[in-house]
Design an enzyme around this catalytic site. Structure first.
Site, short mmCIF file in Angstrom:
data_model
loop_
_atom_site.label_atom_id
_atom_site.label_comp_id
_atom_site.label_asym_id
_atom_site.label_seq_id
_atom_site.Cartn_x
_atom_site.Cartn_y
_atom_site.Cartn_z
CB ALA A 62 -0.95 0.10 1.26
N GLY A 101 0.53 -5.03 1.01
CA GLY A 101 -0.77 -5.36 -0.18
C GLY A 101 -0.34 -5.76 -1.62
CD GLU A 104 -2.45 -7.84 2.32
OE1 GLU A 104 -2.22 -6.69 2.31
OE2 GLU A 104 -3.25 -8.28 3.42
CD GLU A 124 1.20 -5.89 5.45
OE1 GLU A 124 2.32 -6.86 5.53
OE2 GLU A 124 0.56 -6.07 4.42
N1 CAA Z 1 4.54 3.59 0.13
C1 CAA Z 1 5.10 4.80 -0.16
N2 CAA Z 1 6.40 4.81 -0.51
C2 CAA Z 1 7.20 3.88 -0.62
C3 CAA Z 1 6.75 2.59 -0.16
C4 CAA Z 1 5.64 2.39 0.12
N3 CAA Z 1 5.11 1.37 0.41
N4 CAA Z 1 7.67 1.82 -0.18
C5 CAA Z 1 8.86 2.35 -0.70
N5 CAA Z 1 8.59 3.89 -0.87
C6 CAA Z 1 9.25 4.96 -1.28
C7 CAA Z 1 10.39 5.19 -0.40
O1 CAA Z 1 9.98 6.13 0.81
C8 CAA Z 1 11.37 6.06 -1.13
O2 CAA Z 1 11.15 7.30 -1.35
P1 CAA Z 1 12.18 8.31 -1.54
O3 CAA Z 1 12.97 8.20 -2.98
O4 CAA Z 1 11.40 9.76 -1.79
O5 CAA Z 1 12.91 8.32 -0.36
C9 CAA Z 1 11.39 5.17 -2.41
O6 CAA Z 1 10.02 4.59 -2.29
C10 CAA Z 1 12.33 4.06 -2.68
O7 CAA Z 1 12.29 3.27 -1.57
P2 CAA Z 1 13.64 2.67 -0.87
O8 CAA Z 1 14.55 3.75 -0.78
O9 CAA Z 1 13.32 2.01 0.43
O10 CAA Z 1 14.04 1.67 -1.93
P3 CAA Z 1 14.69 0.35 -1.66
O11 CAA Z 1 14.93 -0.14 -3.25
O12 CAA Z 1 16.02 0.35 -1.00
O13 CAA Z 1 13.55 -0.66 -1.19
C11 CAA Z 1 11.59 -1.79 -0.82
C12 CAA Z 1 12.25 -0.75 -1.89
C13 CAA Z 1 12.08 -2.88 -0.31
C14 CAA Z 1 10.13 -1.64 -1.46
C15 CAA Z 1 11.54 -0.84 0.47
O14 CAA Z 1 11.11 0.52 0.03
C16 CAA Z 1 10.49 -1.22 1.48
O15 CAA Z 1 10.51 -2.18 2.09
N6 CAA Z 1 9.16 -0.55 1.50
C17 CAA Z 1 8.03 -0.86 2.19
C18 CAA Z 1 7.35 -2.04 1.83
C19 CAA Z 1 6.06 -2.05 2.85
O16 CAA Z 1 6.26 -2.05 3.79
N7 CAA Z 1 4.98 -2.75 2.20
C20 CAA Z 1 3.83 -2.78 3.15
C21 CAA Z 1 2.94 -1.47 2.95
S1 CAA Z 1 1.66 -1.71 4.25
C22 CAA Z 1 0.46 -2.52 3.23
O17 CAA Z 1 0.64 -2.97 2.33
C23 CAA Z 1 -0.65 -2.76 4.02
C24 CAA Z 1 -1.90 -3.59 3.47
O18 CAA Z 1 -2.06 -4.48 3.94
C25 CAA Z 1 -2.53 -2.94 2.40
#
Ligand code: CAA
Length: 698
Positions: A62, A101, A104, A124
């Site tokens: 998400a 998500g 999911e 999450e």
């Molecule tokens: N939402 C919004 N922005 C996100 C994001 C997300 N889920 N994941 C990453 N970003 C953004 C980061 O803030 C970053 O932005 P900036 O360049 O402006 O700083 C950019 O994307 C790149 O991210 P990283 O620097 O972290 O890049 P990376 O290649 O090192 O890692 C990644 C990529 C593994 C996807 C890492 O960003 C990550 O772990 N993201 C979070 C993933 C996550 O927690 N997903 C679950 C979300 S909650 C959910 O999905 C709830 C549900 O049940 C519906």
């Protein structure tokens, strides 16, 4: 532009999502996906649908910037249910990091295929929420209760091979083109007239009539201490356990309710602040202007605990390391420590014997400084003494080429002063690791007056290679972390001399959520370290500074903490953790008498208020002096180096939450007792008068 597009190849439809950088599932993506499914529902001629996101990664979850904003639109949970109900083959073609998500959505599809480097996960829990789009119901159905809970309670990323072994994905394609992988798989399904596999109808791993309470209780106990104070891990377990007794869609509704409880909890807010703060550390001027050099060869001077840990962090990053120590015995000792750490990793199945040998093959030890003259970057990690450091950097200045980057791992000393002994101080900086340096994530990058942008950019990129979280700091005594630490330790000593119990202080700080109380930390690090610093600073202490001698009395007795078996607490095989040293109270009493203090009682609230106020006060001064560029950098330092609870988002975020006016009022009231220590920074007065918060400075 709609981030979701549909194209057709005969009877196969390709739903492509494009929302850079990580294809987060924003409101637009949800709307686009829903429209696409509605359109495809009507197209009987379409036999198979491929969902993919061909740029950097399949949906990484998400869009967490939208949490708590109530933007409306369809929920991801509704979309997943609609996907699953489609009466045609739906294939998720995965690559990169399908997380949260993203996974999911994939689990709601009927089939999941992936490229070899794909990693899947439901992280999450790290954000203070639970998988709210069917994840708590579909993952256990695919991977089983144990693996499902394990993944959701750790948030770990599972590589494709492990995912296929556990039933999360169906097939790995060697090819990296996710669209052609999807088309090939779809053709296979159509040709074989395969059965649609809906995860909600899969009972092979989770049988509704079976009682899983014993397994679930075991898992609950396993993570109890790790997740102490946290709200969402319990909600995850509840959702899985309650779901076992409910019909699938009732379980999905129940999950949604638990998800919303988490979504609106302060822990979620704190953890998401932490997530973005850890990414914002890179937003510094030097990274905008300069390119980093690619470092492959590192030199480490000093084979003590820090030098050994730093060497391992560098080896783990695939670098070649030469360590220099004064005598051969110390090198042998350090090598033994490195070897035994890697052997332990082999025993635990984390690395293979071959990998261990490769890592050790990249390490060379020696006693002559000249040995490291060919290194691209050198990290000095010897005693905290200015003269010794100057002597080393004078020699390095002579033997190394003028572009070798020179770093000191000092935790207090003036980098500008050290840099003066080099001809080109622009290549000199501080790289302050935290012990154990192969484990701890925090790395303070200390930028001197003359440090060049390229040097800073290179240290940042090396830090990331070493899997650290680098935070930029200016030069001052103790930099960001230790300078703030000194301040609140002094506030703590004042409280103890005024009558507070050391053990009450530690308990209050633990109950607040910190990993340890300040006196436990002193015992862990060794009381002698702080003692040496106090002695170093003694000549500069003003007569007006209130100086509490209780910690000196403790050190004079040799009670340096864990390493000698005695400090503020007692240690030993048969000693219960957190057993107070019975003689400490006696020392406090006699010191209070010596300085003529009539002890008063401190409530838990007053202890916490003073501790946090001192911490935030020094944080504001650090911002005023531009030692830290933004408040969230201070949060990152405290969350990753000083055991501050991540779910509170860090001390500056916490101050925003309780109100900066409250911090200001505290300072003003304490100022009456000791205006020297509790002087109020202008920046704080200004923020309060303008009704602004620290987050406005981020
Ligand atoms: N939402 C919004 N922005 C996100 C994001 C997300 N889920 N994941 C990453 N970003 C953004 C980061 O803030 C970053 O932005 P900036 O360049 O402006 O700083 C950019 O994307 C790149 O991210 P990283 O620097 O972290 O890049 P990376 O290649 O090192 O890692 C990644 C990529 C593994 C996807 C890492 O960003 C990550 O772990 N993201 C979070 C993933 C996550 O927690 N997903 C679950 C979300 S909650 C959910 O999905 C709830 C549900 O049940 C519906």
């Amino acid at each position: 532009m709609n981030p979701v597009s549909i194209s057709y190849e005969g009877e196969i439809s390709i739903v492509k999502i494009s929302n850079p950088p990580v294809n987060a599932i924003s409101l637009e993506v949800r709307n686009g996906l829903l429209d696409a499914i509605n359109e495809l529902e009507k197209k009987e001629e379409v036999k198979a649908v491929i969902i993919c996101a061909p740029n950097r990664t399949f949906l990484a979850g998400a869009d967490i910037r939208e949490f708590g904003k109530n933007l409306g639109g369809p929920t991801l949970s509704e979309i997943c249910n609609k996907i699953e109900k489609l009466n045609k083959y739906v294939i998720a073609s995965l690559h990169g990091t399908p997380l949260g998500g993203g996974l999911e959505v994939a689990m709601a599809c009927h089939f999941r295929i992936a490229t070899p480097n794909t990693k899947v996960g439901l992280p999450e829990v790290l954000l203070g929420i639970l998988p709210g789009a069917g994840g708590t119901q579909r993952l256990p159905r695919l991977a089983g209760i144990e693996m499902g809970l394990e993944m959701m309670l750790t948030g770990k990323h599972v590589p494709s091979q492990e995912a296929i072994e556990n039933g999360i994905i169906d097939k790995i394609f060697e090819h990296t083109d996710t669209i052609s992988n999807g088309i090939n798989y779809a053709k296979e399904l159509i040709q074989n007239n395969s059965k649609i596999k809906r995860t909600s109808e899969n009972f092979s791993k989770v049988k509704s009539e079976e009682d899983y309470s014993e397994i679930i209780n075991e898992i609950r106990n396993k993570y109890k201490s790790k997740h102490k104070n946290l709200f969402s891990p319990n909600a995850i377990i509840e959702s899985v356990q309650q779901g076992l007794k409910l019909e699938f869609y009732a379980a999905i509704n129940n999950e949604r309710k638990l998800f919303e409880d988490c979504l609106y909890s302060p822990q979620r807010e704190g953890l998401i602040h932490t997530f973005f703060s850890e990414r914002a550390v890179n937003k510094i001027p030097e990274l905008k202007t300069a390119k980093s050099k690619d470092i492959k060869k590192v030199g480490v001077i000093g084979g003590g605990t820090m030098g050994t840990g730093i060497s391992m962090a560098a080896l783990n990053a695939g670098l070649s390391v030469i360590m220099v120590e004064r005598d051969e015995e110390l090198i042998k000792k350090s090598f033994k420590k490195i070897e035994s750490t890697y052997q332990r990793n082999v025993d635990l199945g984390r690395i293979s014997l071959e990998e261990k040998n490769k890592l050790l093959g990249n390490f060379i030890g020696g006693t002559e400084l000249e040995k490291i003259a060919d290194r691209e970057l050198i990290i000095e990690a010897v005693f905290e003494e200015m003269d010794i450091k100057k002597e080393i950097f004078t020699k390095l200045n002579k033997i190394c080429p003028s572009d070798t980057i020179l770093a000191s791992n000092t935790s207090y000393l003036d980098i500008n002063e050290i840099a003066k002994v080099t001809n080109n101080p622009e290549r000199m900086l501080g790289m302050h690791f935290f012990s154990p340096a192969n484990i701890m994530k925090l790395l303070e990058i200390i930028v001197g007056e003359k440090t060049s942008a390229e040097t800073v950019a290179t240290a940042f990129s090396l830090g990331k290679k070493m899997k650290k979280i680098p935070v930029r700091s200016g030069v001052c005594d103790g930099f960001i972390g230790n300078r703030i630490l000194s301040k609140y330790l002094v506030a703590t000593y004042h409280m103890v001399e005024d009558g507070a119990s050391i053990y009450d202080i530690d308990r209050v700080i633990r109950e607040f959520g910190c990993a340890m109380g300040p006196f436990q930390v002193i015992d862990l690090a060794g009381g002698d370290i702080g003692w040496a610093t106090r002695k170093r600073k003694a000549p500069f202490r003003s007569k007006n500074d209130r100086y509490v001698e209780i910690p000196d009395r403790v050190c004079e007795r040799g009670w340096f903490g864990q390493k000698v078996g005695k400090g503020y607490y007692l240690y030993g095989k048969d000693v219960k953790p957190l057993t107070p040293n019975p003689e400490i109270e006696e020392i406090c009493k006699s010191e209070r008498e010596r300085v003529g203090i009539n002890p008063k009682e401190f409530s838990d609230k007053e202890i916490l208020d003073r501790y946090i106020t001192a911490l935030v006060l020094e944080g504001v001064k650090i911002l005023e002096e531009k030692i830290a560029i933004k408040p969230s950098d201070i949060d990152v330092v405290y969350n990753n180096g000083y055991g501050f609870p991540r779910w509170r988002g860090g001390p500056m975020n916490y101050a925003d939450k309780i109100g900066l006016d409250k911090i200001l009022n505290n300072i003003k009231s304490y100022e009456k007792e000791n205006s020297n220590f509790w002087s109020c920074p202008k920046l704080l007065e200004q923020l309060v008068s303008e009704g602004r918060k620290f987050k406005d400075l981020n």
